[in-house]
Design a protein around this motif. Structure first.
Motif, mmCIF file in Angstrom:
data_model
loop_
_atom_site.group_PDB
_atom_site.id
_atom_site.type_symbol
_atom_site.label_atom_id
_atom_site.label_comp_id
_atom_site.label_asym_id
_atom_site.label_seq_id
_atom_site.Cartn_x
_atom_site.Cartn_y
_atom_site.Cartn_z
ATOM 1 N N LEU A 98 0.846 -1.205 0.000
ATOM 2 C CA LEU A 98 0.000 0.000 0.000
ATOM 3 C C LEU A 98 0.880 1.253 0.000
ATOM 4 O O LEU A 98 0.669 2.185 -0.779
ATOM 5 C CB LEU A 98 -0.902 -0.007 1.235
ATOM 6 C CG LEU A 98 -2.046 1.015 1.218
ATOM 7 C CD1 LEU A 98 -3.076 0.639 0.173
ATOM 8 C CD2 LEU A 98 -2.677 1.124 2.584
ATOM 9 N N LEU A 99 1.897 1.218 0.880
ATOM 10 C CA LEU A 99 2.827 2.359 0.955
ATOM 11 C C LEU A 99 3.528 2.570 -0.382
ATOM 12 O O LEU A 99 3.651 3.693 -0.869
ATOM 13 C CB LEU A 99 3.874 2.118 2.045
ATOM 14 C CG LEU A 99 3.499 2.603 3.449
ATOM 15 C CD1 LEU A 99 4.601 2.257 4.429
ATOM 16 C CD2 LEU A 99 3.248 4.116 3.434
ATOM 17 N N LEU A 100 3.947 1.462 -0.980
ATOM 18 C CA LEU A 100 4.642 1.514 -2.259
ATOM 19 C C LEU A 100 3.737 2.131 -3.316
ATOM 20 O O LEU A 100 4.145 2.959 -4.124
ATOM 21 C CB LEU A 100 5.060 0.100 -2.663
ATOM 22 C CG LEU A 100 6.180 0.033 -3.691
ATOM 23 C CD1 LEU A 100 7.472 0.551 -3.071
ATOM 24 C CD2 LEU A 100 6.368 -1.406 -4.188
ATOM 25 N N PHE A 101 2.459 1.720 -3.260
ATOM 26 C CA PHE A 101 1.470 2.235 -4.215
ATOM 27 C C PHE A 101 1.348 3.753 -4.087
ATOM 28 O O PHE A 101 1.335 4.481 -5.074
ATOM 29 C CB PHE A 101 0.126 1.558 -3.931
ATOM 30 C CG PHE A 101 -1.013 2.092 -4.752
ATOM 31 C CD1 PHE A 101 -1.096 1.841 -6.114
ATOM 32 C CD2 PHE A 101 -2.005 2.863 -4.156
ATOM 33 C CE1 PHE A 101 -2.141 2.333 -6.854
ATOM 34 C CE2 PHE A 101 -3.054 3.362 -4.901
ATOM 35 C CZ PHE A 101 -3.119 3.085 -6.260
ATOM 36 N N ARG A 115 4.637 5.489 -5.284
ATOM 37 C CA ARG A 115 4.768 5.462 -6.746
ATOM 38 C C ARG A 115 3.875 6.495 -7.400
ATOM 39 O O ARG A 115 4.242 7.121 -8.376
ATOM 40 C CB ARG A 115 4.400 4.063 -7.264
ATOM 41 C CG ARG A 115 5.629 3.229 -7.409
ATOM 42 C CD ARG A 115 5.385 2.073 -8.333
ATOM 43 N NE ARG A 115 6.448 1.105 -8.129
ATOM 44 C CZ ARG A 115 6.257 -0.196 -8.033
ATOM 45 N NH1 ARG A 115 5.033 -0.686 -8.128
ATOM 46 N NH2 ARG A 115 7.278 -0.994 -7.850
ATOM 47 N N ASN A 116 2.660 6.646 -6.830
ATOM 48 C CA ASN A 116 1.704 7.578 -7.427
ATOM 49 C C ASN A 116 1.641 8.888 -6.659
ATOM 50 O O ASN A 116 0.615 9.542 -6.609
ATOM 51 C CB ASN A 116 0.319 6.944 -7.474
ATOM 52 C CG ASN A 116 0.310 5.756 -8.406
ATOM 53 O OD1 ASN A 116 0.586 5.902 -9.592
ATOM 54 N ND2 ASN A 116 0.027 4.588 -7.874
ATOM 55 N N ARG A 117 2.768 9.293 -6.085
ATOM 56 C CA ARG A 117 2.713 10.479 -5.219
ATOM 57 C C ARG A 117 2.345 11.741 -5.978
ATOM 58 O O ARG A 117 1.654 12.597 -5.461
ATOM 59 C CB ARG A 117 4.019 10.659 -4.462
ATOM 60 C CG ARG A 117 5.245 10.871 -5.318
ATOM 61 C CD ARG A 117 6.493 10.883 -4.430
ATOM 62 N NE ARG A 117 7.689 11.169 -5.186
ATOM 63 C CZ ARG A 117 8.355 10.246 -5.884
ATOM 64 N NH1 ARG A 117 7.923 8.997 -5.917
ATOM 65 N NH2 ARG A 117 9.434 10.582 -6.553
ATOM 66 N N VAL A 118 2.769 11.826 -7.254
ATOM 67 C CA VAL A 118 2.414 13.013 -8.042
ATOM 68 C C VAL A 118 0.904 13.080 -8.228
ATOM 69 O O VAL A 118 0.270 14.105 -7.996
ATOM 70 C CB VAL A 118 3.125 12.995 -9.406
ATOM 71 C CG1 VAL A 118 2.647 14.154 -10.266
ATOM 72 C CG2 VAL A 118 4.628 13.073 -9.220
ATOM 73 N N LEU A 119 0.327 11.944 -8.590
ATOM 74 C CA LEU A 119 -1.125 11.903 -8.807
ATOM 75 C C LEU A 119 -1.876 12.247 -7.526
ATOM 76 O O LEU A 119 -2.803 13.065 -7.539
ATOM 77 C CB LEU A 119 -1.533 10.508 -9.287
ATOM 78 C CG LEU A 119 -3.036 10.339 -9.524
ATOM 79 C CD1 LEU A 119 -3.487 11.157 -10.724
ATOM 80 C CD2 LEU A 119 -3.390 8.871 -9.721
ATOM 81 N N PHE A 120 -1.441 11.667 -6.403
ATOM 82 C CA PHE A 120 -2.167 11.926 -5.161
ATOM 83 C C PHE A 120 -1.995 13.372 -4.699
ATOM 84 O O PHE A 120 -2.949 13.991 -4.241
ATOM 85 C CB PHE A 120 -1.738 10.943 -4.067
ATOM 86 C CG PHE A 120 -2.349 9.591 -4.252
ATOM 87 C CD1 PHE A 120 -3.728 9.419 -4.158
ATOM 88 C CD2 PHE A 120 -1.573 8.496 -4.573
ATOM 89 C CE1 PHE A 120 -4.311 8.181 -4.364
ATOM 90 C CE2 PHE A 120 -2.151 7.247 -4.778
ATOM 91 C CZ PHE A 120 -3.512 7.085 -4.683
ATOM 92 N N SER A 121 -0.780 13.901 -4.856
ATOM 93 C CA SER A 121 -0.593 15.315 -4.499
ATOM 94 C C SER A 121 -1.496 16.181 -5.348
ATOM 95 O O SER A 121 -2.132 17.116 -4.865
ATOM 96 C CB SER A 121 0.854 15.745 -4.736
ATOM 97 O OG SER A 121 1.728 14.846 -4.153
ATOM 98 N N PHE A 122 -1.551 15.865 -6.639
ATOM 99 C CA PHE A 122 -2.394 16.639 -7.542
ATOM 100 C C PHE A 122 -3.841 16.615 -7.065
ATOM 101 O O PHE A 122 -4.498 17.642 -6.948
ATOM 102 C CB PHE A 122 -2.294 16.085 -8.963
ATOM 103 C CG PHE A 122 -3.317 16.633 -9.903
ATOM 104 C CD1 PHE A 122 -3.291 17.966 -10.271
ATOM 105 C CD2 PHE A 122 -4.327 15.827 -10.398
ATOM 106 C CE1 PHE A 122 -4.244 18.482 -11.122
ATOM 107 C CE2 PHE A 122 -5.280 16.342 -11.248
ATOM 108 C CZ PHE A 122 -5.239 17.672 -11.609
ATOM 109 N N LEU A 123 -4.334 15.396 -6.763
ATOM 110 C CA LEU A 123 -5.734 15.277 -6.352
ATOM 111 C C LEU A 123 -6.001 16.056 -5.070
ATOM 112 O O LEU A 123 -7.010 16.752 -4.963
ATOM 113 C CB LEU A 123 -6.094 13.801 -6.155
ATOM 114 C CG LEU A 123 -6.198 12.995 -7.458
ATOM 115 C CD1 LEU A 123 -6.483 11.537 -7.168
ATOM 116 C CD2 LEU A 123 -7.282 13.578 -8.364
#
Lengths: 170, 275
Positions: B4-7, B10-18
């Motif tokens: 989960l942490l890895l997920f 990996r998608n930190r840009v997407l989550f920050s954006f959201l």
């Protein structure tokens, strides 16, 4: 050549001043307004880290919002612009790849590349800005009119600013 | 857990954006809430300072003096009119606090938007001059807006060019009640809503405030009817009127204070909560 933090800060203050003092009051026929501050975001180095770019976009949008008294609107659209920028940059990668010395200007990248890059990003940014501002599908015609006219206006202003401030680096 | 942490990393840009986008839209959507009020309170002071400097640079010295003379003159006239009204025999039996119920604070627009959908204006008078949120703003021509936030030296007002702002109004010839609201189309025109189709409204009728909400006194001019259409399918008339206040010309405004507003509002709240 790397663009230093000091250069970025000076650019941001300059563009903030232009936006808040001059372009705030300039509108053509009450529809076209130039959101000149996108120049700052467009001119960030080509290899700028995407995550840092997102936060920088959000922060600078929020500062613009603060002075234009439009809470959230420019923060939202600048974040979107910075999210799309790495994506459009990789889509437009020239065959030889990007050179570290290059800046995203028409002098360094040529007109076709520059047109696709600047026009695409400004259009999406403005569409999002005016949609957030008007916030009602009732006025879809007004949103489109404002977006298209303002995109042209901003694009002309941004290109002029590049012409005045950038020099070819190739 | 590690996956989960890895997920997320990996998608930190997407989550920050959201997250950032969600926060921005939340700011936009929460108009007129506490967060917005604080945003404006801080923002209006700083933006006001800049606008003040800008205005001073732009304004030539003679124009400035002229404006100040006019402003003083207008305040004097308003004052004497207020004192004359009881002498003319109108309602002279009313107690003095009712006769001088409204007071006017002269000020100047130092910044305004007209090209946006939700327009605002900044006035160079703030809470230290007696301006507070909820007060009406008028000019010598007519209604201008309503104060939504005041810092110590500046006030931010919602302009009548703002579809979120309804003005309790009436037609002066017949007394028909309606609600004036801008439709975002033209900065010189606005709409009068909720007037049933069977009522008599003519081109040339003048519209003024009804004084039903305590923002404006009764009888402040708003505009003049320029077009009356029977609305599409619904039971109300589609009335367009020309605004008296010209945002492109006038920058002298008065903020209207109501000495009895607290009394009126307290009574209404008590009764409404009691029922």
């Amino acid at each position: 050549m790397k663009t230093s933090i000091l250069v970025l800060a000076i650019r941001f203050l300059g563009v903030l001043f232009l936006q808040v003092v001059f372009f705030k009051d300039i509108s053509i026929a009450s529809t076209a307004t130039a959101l000149i501050y996108v120049w700052f975001l467009l001119m960030l180095p080509l290899d700028f880290v995407p995550l840092a770019g997102l936060f920088l976009g959000f922060a600078s949008g929020l500062v613009i919002d603060f002075f234009l008294q439009t809470p959230g609107i420019h923060a939202g659209s600048s974040t979107l612009l910075m999210a799309l920028r790495p994506w459009i940059l990789s889509g437009l990668t020239p065959r030889a790849g990007y050179d570290v010395n290059q800046e995203p200007t028409f002098m360094d990248m040529g007109w076709p590349w520059y047109l696709a890059y600047s026009f695409g990003l400004i259009l999406v940014h403005h569409l999002f800005t005016f949609s957030l501002e008007i916030l009602s599908s009732e006025f879809i015609g007004l949103i489109i009119l404002n977006t298209v006219s303002s995109t042209l206006f901003t694009w002309v202003c941004v290109t002029l600013v590049i012409l005045l401030t950038s020099t070819p680096r190739r | 857990m590690n996956k989960l942490l890895l997920f997320f990393t990996r998608n930190r840009v997407l989550f920050s954006f959201l997250i950032l986008e969600f926060f921005s839209i939340w700011l936009v959507v929460n108009r007129n809430t506490y967060q917005q009020a604080t945003f404006f309170l801080v923002s209006v002071e700083w933006a006001g300072r800049i606008d003040n400097v800008k205005q001073n640079v732009l304004q030539t010295l003679s124009l400035k003096e002229q404006n100040e003379d006019l402003m003083a003159e207008n305040a004097r006239l308003k004052e004497s009119l207020r004192n004359l009204q009881p002498k003319m025999g109108l309602r002279s039996d009313l107690p003095p606090e009712l006769l001088t119920r409204y007071y006017y604070i002269p000020g100047k627009t130092i910044n305004q938007t007209t090209e946006l959908m939700n327009n605002y204006l900044t006035i160079n008078k703030g809470s230290s001059d007696g301006v507070s949120a909820g007060m009406g703003v008028i000019s010598s021509a007519g209604v201008v807006g309503k104060v939504i936030s005041a810092s110590s030296h500046f006030a931010l007002a919602q302009s009548i060019l703002n579809p979120n702002f309804f003005i309790a109004s009436k037609i002066s010839r017949t007394g028909i009640q309606g609600s004036a609201k801008w439709d975002g189309q033209n900065i010189y025109k606005s709409k009068l809503l909720y007037i049933p189709r069977n009522l008599d409204v003519r081109v040339g009728d003048s519209i003024m405030t009804s004084g039903f909400n305590s923002v404006f006194p009764e009888g402040v001019p708003i505009g003049i009817v320029s077009d009356v259409q029977s609305g599409e399918g619904d039971s109300f008339l589609d009335i367009t009127f020309i605004l008296f206040h010209d945002f492109k010309k006038t920058d002298l405004v008065y903020t209207v204070g109501d000495r009895l507003r607290i009394e009126k509002d307290t009574l209404e709240i008590q009764v409404l909560e009691g029922s």
